[in-house]
Design a protein around this motif. Structure first.
Motif, mmCIF file in Angstrom:
data_model
loop_
_atom_site.group_PDB
_atom_site.id
_atom_site.type_symbol
_atom_site.label_atom_id
_atom_site.label_comp_id
_atom_site.label_asym_id
_atom_site.label_seq_id
_atom_site.Cartn_x
_atom_site.Cartn_y
_atom_site.Cartn_z
ATOM 1 N N GLY A 306 -22.402 17.028 38.956
ATOM 2 C CA GLY A 306 -21.844 17.142 37.384
ATOM 3 C C GLY A 306 -21.849 18.490 37.236
ATOM 4 O O GLY A 306 -21.100 19.114 37.879
ATOM 5 N N PRO A 329 -25.192 13.278 33.922
ATOM 6 C CA PRO A 329 -24.131 12.572 33.780
ATOM 7 C C PRO A 329 -24.612 11.104 33.377
ATOM 8 O O PRO A 329 -25.714 10.434 33.659
ATOM 9 C CB PRO A 329 -23.512 12.286 34.851
ATOM 10 C CG PRO A 329 -23.882 13.387 35.804
ATOM 11 C CD PRO A 329 -25.147 13.840 35.240
ATOM 12 N N THR A 330 -23.905 10.294 32.159
ATOM 13 C CA THR A 330 -24.397 9.182 31.823
ATOM 14 C C THR A 330 -23.414 7.968 32.367
ATOM 15 O O THR A 330 -24.076 6.785 31.992
ATOM 16 C CB THR A 330 -24.749 8.967 30.343
ATOM 17 O OG1 THR A 330 -23.605 9.296 29.660
ATOM 18 C CG2 THR A 330 -25.600 10.057 29.959
ATOM 19 N N LEU A 334 -18.470 10.786 34.087
ATOM 20 C CA LEU A 334 -19.293 12.079 33.842
ATOM 21 C C LEU A 334 -19.555 12.526 32.263
ATOM 22 O O LEU A 334 -19.428 13.616 32.236
ATOM 23 C CB LEU A 334 -19.050 13.031 34.860
ATOM 24 C CG LEU A 334 -18.800 12.912 36.431
ATOM 25 C CD1 LEU A 334 -18.395 14.075 37.005
ATOM 26 C CD2 LEU A 334 -20.078 12.388 36.752
ATOM 27 N N THR A 335 -19.420 11.535 31.600
ATOM 28 C CA THR A 335 -19.965 11.899 30.282
ATOM 29 C C THR A 335 -21.212 12.375 30.197
ATOM 30 O O THR A 335 -22.092 11.578 30.729
ATOM 31 C CB THR A 335 -19.810 10.636 29.276
ATOM 32 O OG1 THR A 335 -18.514 10.186 29.154
ATOM 33 C CG2 THR A 335 -20.186 11.039 27.968
ATOM 34 N N SER A 336 -21.699 13.443 30.025
ATOM 35 C CA SER A 336 -23.110 14.270 30.028
ATOM 36 C C SER A 336 -23.693 14.712 28.944
ATOM 37 O O SER A 336 -23.028 15.117 27.966
ATOM 38 C CB SER A 336 -22.823 15.309 31.055
ATOM 39 O OG SER A 336 -22.193 15.053 32.076
ATOM 40 N N SER A 378 -16.108 10.564 27.895
ATOM 41 C CA SER A 378 -14.978 11.080 28.673
ATOM 42 C C SER A 378 -14.246 10.202 29.423
ATOM 43 O O SER A 378 -14.509 8.916 29.639
ATOM 44 C CB SER A 378 -15.765 11.827 30.058
ATOM 45 O OG SER A 378 -14.740 12.491 30.912
ATOM 46 N N PRO A 381 -13.322 11.932 35.149
ATOM 47 C CA PRO A 381 -14.556 12.803 35.640
ATOM 48 C C PRO A 381 -14.218 14.344 35.922
ATOM 49 O O PRO A 381 -14.881 15.043 36.234
ATOM 50 C CB PRO A 381 -14.905 12.128 36.772
ATOM 51 C CG PRO A 381 -13.902 11.346 37.466
ATOM 52 C CD PRO A 381 -13.120 10.910 36.190
#
Length: 535
Positions: A306, A329-330, A334-336, A378, A381
């Protein structure tokens, strides 16, 4: 005159001795426990008992996920925790099934091993009198040859097909040949069960003498760690392992490379680290997901990766602090999400005292590639268009109360009680690398950039090789058990009544297990015997 003879009175038979009910109960219970049906049932129960371990997060794997589950399910989590839902593999009920399965396998395999050794050392039984009653039967007359020579030729022919043979002479001058084959079936069966026992033993000793730990490691020379309990994010030592038993090594993540397909799916990961063992000089090593870093006494596995935004905060008095904070990350792009907390800021230079009500925290979402629609998701990634959405909070962060909490989220209790208030408005502030955000009191937050991080799993299992050998032997034993079939054939060679010197051959075959191809094999054997006799 009547003569009465004196005869001794016949003693009455003693009553049958009553068996001890406790001993009978123990004996029947042991027989039931060591039966193959019970072993299969316990094996099924063990697999069924492992299902909750894949449904609920486990403390030995990731404590953060367990804490998040408690936060999301405040009523359900404590209830199922009483049944060890978050510690399945160390629970008493899982251990009970495990030990019962081990005991059942030992009690089942050892008698079968004794019987198998006895079968290997016992000669094949003599031919039955009525071979025509066997599932396979054959009779023929061969060229003029004495029965003894014919029987010896048959035995030689069968030995060439890997049959175990035994010759016997009959009183009428005839001979019988007993042959048996397929002992490897039971050998494979026993090998599979002993391999399963070795796996169970290996798992048990691996739990006692093994250990594992997790660590989130950010790239950079000042972000390394050494193999000590205090520097792990979470860890678990076996009952027979202490912190002083851990091997001495230090690790620094110098570079992390990741490539992706056009769809955003990961293509490859490569972590480069500087490793020093036993206080020696740093050595540059690389490892990937399927090729772990192998050290003396530990293996380092790459689990995930991440981004960690680098944030520089300048308080109202001009004092700067820079922090590199990992955002977790969710999703696959890699939307974090993460938080940056600055508890030691806004210290009055005149009094050198800190006001707890002036602590600052930032909570938000980081997008490696922000979309054009402004959504907080996002689209890829890799860092093609990095965007950081933040909300600012000021007040007491609740870090000084001594209660453990997550470092990836603000304390919601502090926010709900008003000790921590939001000061950035309703909408989050948008930052890109190099941009600065000025708060209402003149303090500033600069988004310096990002560093990559890798999630590492450090593990040591002293029985790993034993488990590998047990798995290989178990697979080999299972293949033997399924592929080999035990069967017996008999040949009776008698002198021909109408032709001196000729022999009459009668053969019979019996499969000891289900074997659909035995009829074809028996036909091939008898045809081979006749062919040998005519040559």
């Amino acid at each position: 005159m009547t003569v009465v003879e004196d005869r001794p009175a016949t003693a009455e038979a003693p009553p049958p001795r009553r068996a001890n009910p406790l001993w009978a109960l123990l004996r029947n219970s042991w027989r039931q426990l060591t039966s193959m049906r019970t072993a299969l049932l316990l094996l099924f129960l063990l697999a069924l008992a492992a299902v909750p371990g894949s449904i609920f997060p486990q403390r030995t794997v990731n404590r953060e996920n367990v804490q998040e589950y408690f936060a999301e399910h405040p009523k359900l989590a404590p209830a199922i925790d009483r049944f060890f839902a978050f510690d399945v593999y160390s629970s008493p009920w899982f251990a009970a099934i495990y030990l019962l399965l081990f005991t059942s396998l030992v009690g089942c395999v050892l008698p079968r091993l004794r019987e198998h050794v006895r079968a290997l050392t016992t000669v094949p039984p003599d031919a039955p009198k009525r071979m025509d009653r066997l599932p396979q039967h054959f009779a023929a007359t061969v060229r003029p040859q004495p029965p003894a020579a014919t029987a010896e030729g048959i035995a030689k022919f069968l030995r060439g097909r890997r049959f175990r043979t035994r010759l016997r002479e009959l009183p009428d001058g005839g001979w019988t040949v007993s042959a048996e084959k397929g002992f490897f079936k039971e050998t494979g069966n026993l090998l599979f069960h002993f391999a399963l026992l070795s796996v169970l033993v290996g798992v048990g000793f691996g739990h006692w003498y093994g250990w594992h730990a997790n660590r989130l490691l950010v790239t950079g020379p000042d972000q390394g760690f050494c193999n000590t309990i205090t520097q792990f994010d979470d860890s678990s030592l076996g009952p027979r392992v202490s912190s002083s038993d851990l091997p001495d090594f230090c690790l620094k993540l110098t570079e992390f490379q990741a490539t992706y397909q056009t769809t955003g799916q990961p293509k490859s990961f490569l972590a480069t680290v500087a490793v020093s063992e036993d206080g020696g000089a740093d050595q540059i090593r690389s490892f990937t997901v399927n090729d772990p870093l192998r050290l003396d006494g530990a293996n380092v596995y790459l689990l995930g990766q991440g981004y960690a935004p680098v944030l520089r905060f300048t308080d109202r008095y001009g004092v700067q602090q820079t922090k590199t904070v990992p955002f977790l990350p969710t999703d696959g792009m890699l939307t974090s999400e993460g938080v940056a907390q600055f508890p030691d800021v806004n210290i009055d230079p005149k009094t050198n005292k800190r006001d707890d009500k002036l602590q600052v925290g930032f909570e938000g979402v980081y997008l490696p590639t922000g979309g054009t629609d402004g959504s907080a998701r996002s689209t890829f990634p890799a860092e093609n268009n990095p965007v950081l959405y933040l909300a600012a909070y000021r007040g007491d962060l609740g870090l000084d109360v001594g209660i453990p909490g997550s470092v990836y989220a603000l304390d919601r209790t502090q926010i709900e009680t008003g000790r921590l208030t939001k000061v950035s408005g309703e909408r989050p502030y948008v930052l890109r690398p190099g941009e600065t955000w000025t708060l209402d009191d003149g303090s500033k937050l600069e988004f310096v950039g990002t560093q990559k991080f890798a999630t590492l799993s450090i593990r040591y299992d002293p029985t790993q090789f034993m488990l590998l050998i047990g798995s290989v032997l178990g697979l080999a034993g299972l293949m033997l058990s399924l592929a080999v079939h035990r069967r017996r054939v008999w040949f009776r060679v008698s002198p021909a009544p109408d032709d001196a010197g000729s022999s009459v051959i009668e053969a019979g075959g019996l499969p000891r297990t289900d074997y659909s191809g035995f009829a074809d094999e028996f036909t091939a054997l008898t045809q081979g015997v006749v062919k040998e006799g005519k040559s």
